[in-house]
Design a protein around this motif. Structure first.
Motif, PDB file in Angstrom:
ATOM      1  N   GLY A 158       0.816  -1.205   0.000  1.00 36.90           N
ATOM      2  CA  GLY A 158       0.000   0.000   0.000  1.00 36.90           C
ATOM      3  C   GLY A 158       0.851   1.257   0.000  1.00 36.90           C
TER       4      GLY A 158
ATOM      5  N   ILE B 145       0.792   5.281   0.775  1.00 35.73           N
ATOM      6  CA  ILE B 145       0.058   6.319   1.488  1.00 35.73           C
ATOM      7  C   ILE B 145       0.695   7.658   1.131  1.00 35.73           C
TER       8      ILE B 145
ATOM      9  N   THR C 210       1.689  11.520   1.443  1.00 35.21           N
ATOM     10  CA  THR C 210       1.966  12.431   2.556  1.00 35.21           C
ATOM     11  C   THR C 210       2.131  13.843   2.002  1.00 35.21           C
TER      12      THR C 210
ATOM     13  N   PHE D 265       5.238  10.179  -0.242  1.00 38.71           N
ATOM     14  CA  PHE D 265       4.444   9.013   0.118  1.00 38.71           C
ATOM     15  C   PHE D 265       5.299   8.090   0.966  1.00 38.71           C
TER      16      PHE D 265
ATOM     17  N   GLU E  80       3.473   0.896   3.060  1.00 39.16           N
ATOM     18  CA  GLU E  80       3.133   0.151   4.268  1.00 39.16           C
ATOM     19  C   GLU E  80       2.511  -1.193   3.901  1.00 39.16           C
TER      20      GLU E  80
ATOM     21  N   LEU F 130      -5.433   6.969   0.262  1.00 35.04           N
ATOM     22  CA  LEU F 130      -5.159   7.641   1.529  1.00 35.04           C
ATOM     23  C   LEU F 130      -4.157   8.768   1.334  1.00 35.04           C
ATOM     24  N   GLY F 131      -4.530   9.954   1.809  1.00 33.09           N
ATOM     25  CA  GLY F 131      -3.631  11.101   1.763  1.00 33.09           C
ATOM     26  C   GLY F 131      -3.669  11.896   0.478  1.00 33.09           C
TER      27      GLY F 131
ATOM     28  N   GLU G 191     -12.224   5.150   0.847  1.00 39.43           N
ATOM     29  CA  GLU G 191     -10.971   4.427   0.996  1.00 39.43           C
ATOM     30  C   GLU G 191     -10.571   3.912  -0.381  1.00 39.43           C
ATOM     31  N   ASN G 192      -9.613   3.010  -0.437  1.00 30.32           N
ATOM     32  CA  ASN G 192      -9.127   2.529  -1.735  1.00 30.32           C
ATOM     33  C   ASN G 192     -10.187   1.768  -2.523  1.00 30.32           C
TER      34      ASN G 192
ATOM     35  N   LYS H 202      -6.560   8.348   8.476  1.00 30.31           N
ATOM     36  CA  LYS H 202      -5.826   9.528   8.004  1.00 30.31           C
ATOM     37  C   LYS H 202      -4.319   9.368   8.166  1.00 30.31           C
ATOM     38  N   ARG H 203      -3.899   8.246   8.743  1.00 29.15           N
ATOM     39  CA  ARG H 203      -2.487   7.986   9.036  1.00 29.15           C
ATOM     40  C   ARG H 203      -1.884   9.124   9.856  1.00 29.15           C
TER      41      ARG H 203
ATOM     42  N   TYR I 284       6.121   5.728   9.942  1.00 29.06           N
ATOM     43  CA  TYR I 284       4.821   5.921  10.586  1.00 29.06           C
ATOM     44  C   TYR I 284       4.736   5.092  11.868  1.00 29.06           C
TER      45      TYR I 284
END
Length: 866
Positions: free
Chosen positions: A2, A4, A6, A10, A13, A102-103, A558-559, A708-709, A761
């Motif tokens: 995955g 994510i 930022t 990114f 994870e 996400l993000g 979400e995804n 939201k991480r 993270y």
């Protein structure tokens, strides 16, 4: 695997390389080793067929960099001096392809520019040490990229009426000062007069172009290619038609934008909703107005007649060059006669391009555009700040912030229109207050009919909603429907005796009577509970009839796009078609990611999302937002709590002095432990989530933080609670966080702080208040949860300030967990209402002040008032 996104780039994870397909496994290892280099290589090696939509977008960014890099005819001689700058057209293409992941709120033009900067550094470093040509370098990297020829064709408009175009061939070379310059092709005859081999190598591409373009062939044969040329419209048209084939040979062409963007083509455009209809709703009929247009400008009958009188080619009309194609014009005129039907607003919003054949390509069918009224109407729904503000009802006991006023106005407008609405504000921005203000507004509407509202919430949030309702709209009639439903209570609802009925997701499956009422508004809090469209719970909720529906969620998408379909199937059924239609469309997105823009454009009028990182929202928020989260005790907690209070009451009848004080403090300690978890009080290791209302609430809060991480600090005054809390949070966050208490060595503490604030993270840190309440800088977190209460505001504020301090770049959200009707709530009320007591007596004496109460006062504080 995955990705994510930022604020800057990114991170990767959940990669379990041993379980991944071989292609993805290698990418996982590459990204973990050096993410920028792996990202760079992704654009060179090509799209990974096993990657998710986020990885596809990362590929598109890297691929765009190399397309820009290799679109420059001086790349071979410039080598490390070449620049790849993001242009407007490329950014628009990338922006339209930003997926649901996400993000993604961080992905903007600056984000892509940062990526290009990193790619450029890698390219320059590698090409400086590379011994071969740039073409060889790219070929070795494995991507099907071609270095352009050094020759460049220019076609520009000219003011000469007889020769309205000018043509010039140039080539890239180095000047005397080693700078890169573009010179007319004739200069090459001078530069390479002593090196015939280099000259032939430079000009060889002209021979390839001459074979596929009559214009190039004639000018090369006559020698005119080496001189500036004036061209007629007919000559320019011949060249323009050949441009795609010419560029295939490696010769880049700079031509007028109107041709490159097909703005010279006559299209049929159907305008929907030019004028305001008589009533509004999904069934509203919009008229369709077909017209022939060029670059969005309508053609009148005289314009069409003029074009039909011209020969095929280019014609100059109203300051624009237009491509004349008699066959196409006749075909479009016939289609105009056939497209005179009406359309509903729902059909207009869905659009032909979302669930049917793509109609945005003029070669496939007519272009669909929104008329003046429909454009303005949808713009207001997407931007509530443009709406006329609805007055806040007198019964609302709060001052709404500007963005909350906009959100409330938007909800009321959607209610008037009968549209479903998703209020998707970030956690902590006050969705509850906006909805309660909206409910108070329609409660006070004088239209002669009593309203009925059904609110469905997670069981853990029942207490919060009850408290928020009492606080913000004290005049509202509220009925809680939870637990074992009594026939009388259900009948009361059926008999229209309450305005707002609050129940839980679990109860909607059990109480079939909810489906027998036509509710004026059905509201779902934490609406991600219906993201799975096939569960019994989702089906039960969708079968509850309502005039309007609202979904509240801080994590709307979400995804998995099936979550999005289920949400909108609840809100506005039919907008995204059937489940089968939408699945087919979602599969197409993998091949045509630019279609994400169409999907977002379609749902955006019905989803209002404001995020904490938005500068307009940040300026409107206090730097620290504090909230009490009220928790209902589990059955096991209730039994233990009552038993403990009863035992204390019995002892207090005979004790005095120090012995009495000891019993009181011991009882308070036990009640605190029971409020945390029965296992803490009983001294067992069975920390089952269902046995503690606080654990259930902790999951609710932290699942949103994880989506939201973001990061969270969880404070407890009990050292023995830190490990059970960490084990539980590791399940919620799907990874382990950190624990800090008095038993952690001082040297180890600084290492924990450094790790928590690092790039990797780390979702949470559990801290004991004594060990972690002072001295630490933990600004990577923007959430603080006080799992249990210290009852000393100064101590709690010191703990909160581990996150809320210099260096914190986000707003900090503070949650205080309070068990309803227990000593926790009663002491909190006392502290809140008696600031002087809180600052002086409690602040200096810990909990000793409670021991000075009379037995009657004390038992009223200890007793469970359920």
């Amino acid at each position: 695997m995955g990705f994510i996104f930022t604020q800057d780039d990114f991170y990767l994870e959940f990669g379990k390389d041993e379980k991944l397909p071989e292609a993805l496994r290698q990418w996982y290892l590459d990204f973990m080793k050096d993410k920028y280099l792996a990202w760079y290589q992704l654009g060179l090696k090509g799209k990974c067929e096993h990657g998710d939509n986020a990885m596809t977008f990362l590929y598109m960014v890297s691929d765009a960099f190399f397309k820009i890099l290799t679109s420059q005819p001086d790349i071979e001689i410039a080598r490390e001096q070449v620049r790849a700058e993001l242009d407007e057209e490329t950014w628009e293409r990338l922006e339209s392809a930003i997926p649901y992941a996400l993000g993604v709120e961080y992905v903007n033009r600056a984000w892509v520019n940062h990526a290009f900067f990193q790619f450029e550094k890698i390219y320059k470093k590698e090409i400086v040490s590379y011994q071969g040509t740039v073409a060889m370098y790219l070929a070795e990297k494995g991507q099907n990229l071609h270095v352009p020829e050094r020759i460049f064709f220019h076609l520009v408009e000219n003011k000469d009426s007889e020769y309205p175009f000018a043509f010039l061939a140039t080539y890239a070379t180095k000047g005397e000062d080693d700078s890169i310059c573009h010179m007319p092709l004739s200069y090459a005859l001078t530069e390479y007069k002593a090196d015939r081999e280099k000259l032939l190598d430079l000009l060889s591409c002209l021979n390839r172009a001459a074979q596929i373009s009559e214009f190039v062939g004639q000018t090369v044969e006559s020698g005119e290619m080496f001189h500036p040329l004036r061209l007629t419209g007919e000559e320019a048209y011949r060249l323009l038609k050949d441009i795609p084939a010419i560029e295939e040979t490696g010769i880049l062409c700079r031509i007028p934008n109107w041709w490159r963007k097909k703005a010279a083509v006559v299209n049929m455009t159907i305008s929907m909703g030019e004028e305001r209809p008589s009533f509004l709703g999904f069934d509203t009929i919009l008229s369709l107005q077909p017209a022939l247009t060029v670059d969005g400008v309508p053609l009148i009958k005289e314009d069409i007649a003029y074009l039909l009188s011209q020969t095929n080619g280019l014609a100059f009309l109203k300051g624009k060059w237009i491509e004349v194609d008699h066959g196409r014009l006749q075909k479009l005129l016939l289609e105009m006669e056939e497209n005179q039907e009406d359309i509903t607003l729902l059909e207009a919003l869905r659009g032909d391009g979302i669930l049917k054949e793509q109609k945005k390509n003029p070669d496939v069918g007519p272009l669909i555009s929104n008329g003046k009224w429909l454009t303005e109407f949808l713009q207001k729904l997407r931007k509530p700040e443009l709406m006329k503000k609805a007055r806040v009802p007198a019964g609302v006991n709060a001052k709404l912030r500007p963005y909350q006023q906009n959100g409330y106005t938007w909800l009321f407008t959607m209610y008037q229109l009968g549209f479903g609405a998703c209020l998707a504000d970030d956690m902590g921005l006050g969705k509850t207050l906006q909805v309660l203000t909206f409910l108070e507004k329609i409660r006070r509407e004088k239209d002669g009919s009593p309203k009925r509202i059904l609110l469905i919430v997670p069981a853990s949030l029942l207490g919060n909603w009850k408290k928020e309702t009492e606080k913000f709209v004290p005049g509202m009639d509220v009925e809680i429907l939870h637990g074992r439903p009594m026939k009388a209570l259900v009948q009361k609802i059926l008999d229209r005796q309450s305005y707002l009925t609050v129940t839980t997701y679990g109860m909607t499956v059990r109480i079939k009577e909810l489906q027998q009422v036509l509710w004026d508004c059905l509201i779902l809090d934490e609406a991600q509970a219906i993201k799975n469209p096939v569960t019994k719970q989702t089906h039960a909720i969708k079968n509850i009839p309502a005039k309007m529906r609202i979904a509240m969620t801080g994590t709307p998408i979400e995804n998995d796009l099936s979550n999005l379909w289920s949400l909108f199937d609840f809100l506005n059924k039919g907008l995204l078609g059937t489940s089968k239609d939408f699945k087919s469309y979602a599969r197409q997105l993998a091949e045509h990611p630019e279609e994400y823009a169409h999907l977002k454009f379609m749902i955006s009028p019905f989803m209002l999302r404001r995020i904490k990182t938005d500068k307009k929202i940040i300026s409107d928020l206090p730097e620290k937002v504090e909230a009490n989260d009220y928790v209902a005790l589990s059955k096991k907690q209730i039994v233990l709590y009552r038993k403990t209070v009863a035992e204390a009451a019995e002892k207090l009848e005979t004790l005095k002095g120090i012995a009495r004080k000891g019993v009181i403090l011991g009882t308070i300690l036990h009640l605190k432990q029971i409020c945390n978890h029965p296992a803490q009080y009983l001294g067992t290791s069975d920390y089952t989530e269902a046995d503690s209302g606080k654990f259930v609430m902790l999951r609710e809060i932290c699942e949103t933080i994880f989506a939201k991480r973001e990061r969270v600090l969880v404070f407890t005054q009990f050292k023995e609670m830190t490990e059970p809390l960490s084990r539980f949070l590791a399940q919620v966050f799907h990874r382990e966080g950190l624990v800090l208490h008095g038993g952690v060595p001082v040297k180890r503490r600084s290492q924990l702080v450094e790790k928590f604030n690092g790039e990797e993270y780390v979702p949470y840190m559990v801290l004991s208040v004594k060990a972690g309440g002072t001295g630490l800088n933990l600004t990577k977190s923007n959430h603080v949860i006080h799992f249990d209460r210290w009852w000393n505001p100064a101590v709690e504020n010191q703990a909160t300030d581990r996150a809320f301090r210099i260096g914190q770049q986000k707003n900090v959200f503070v949650h205080k967990l309070i068990c309803e009707k227990t000593i926790e709530e009663k002491i909190d009320v006392m502290i809140d209402s008696k600031k002087e007591l809180a600052e002086n007596v409690i602040g200096s004496g810990g909990e000793n002040w409670i021991t000075e109460m009379s037995d009657e006062e004390l038992l009223s504080v200890l007793r469970l008032d359920i």
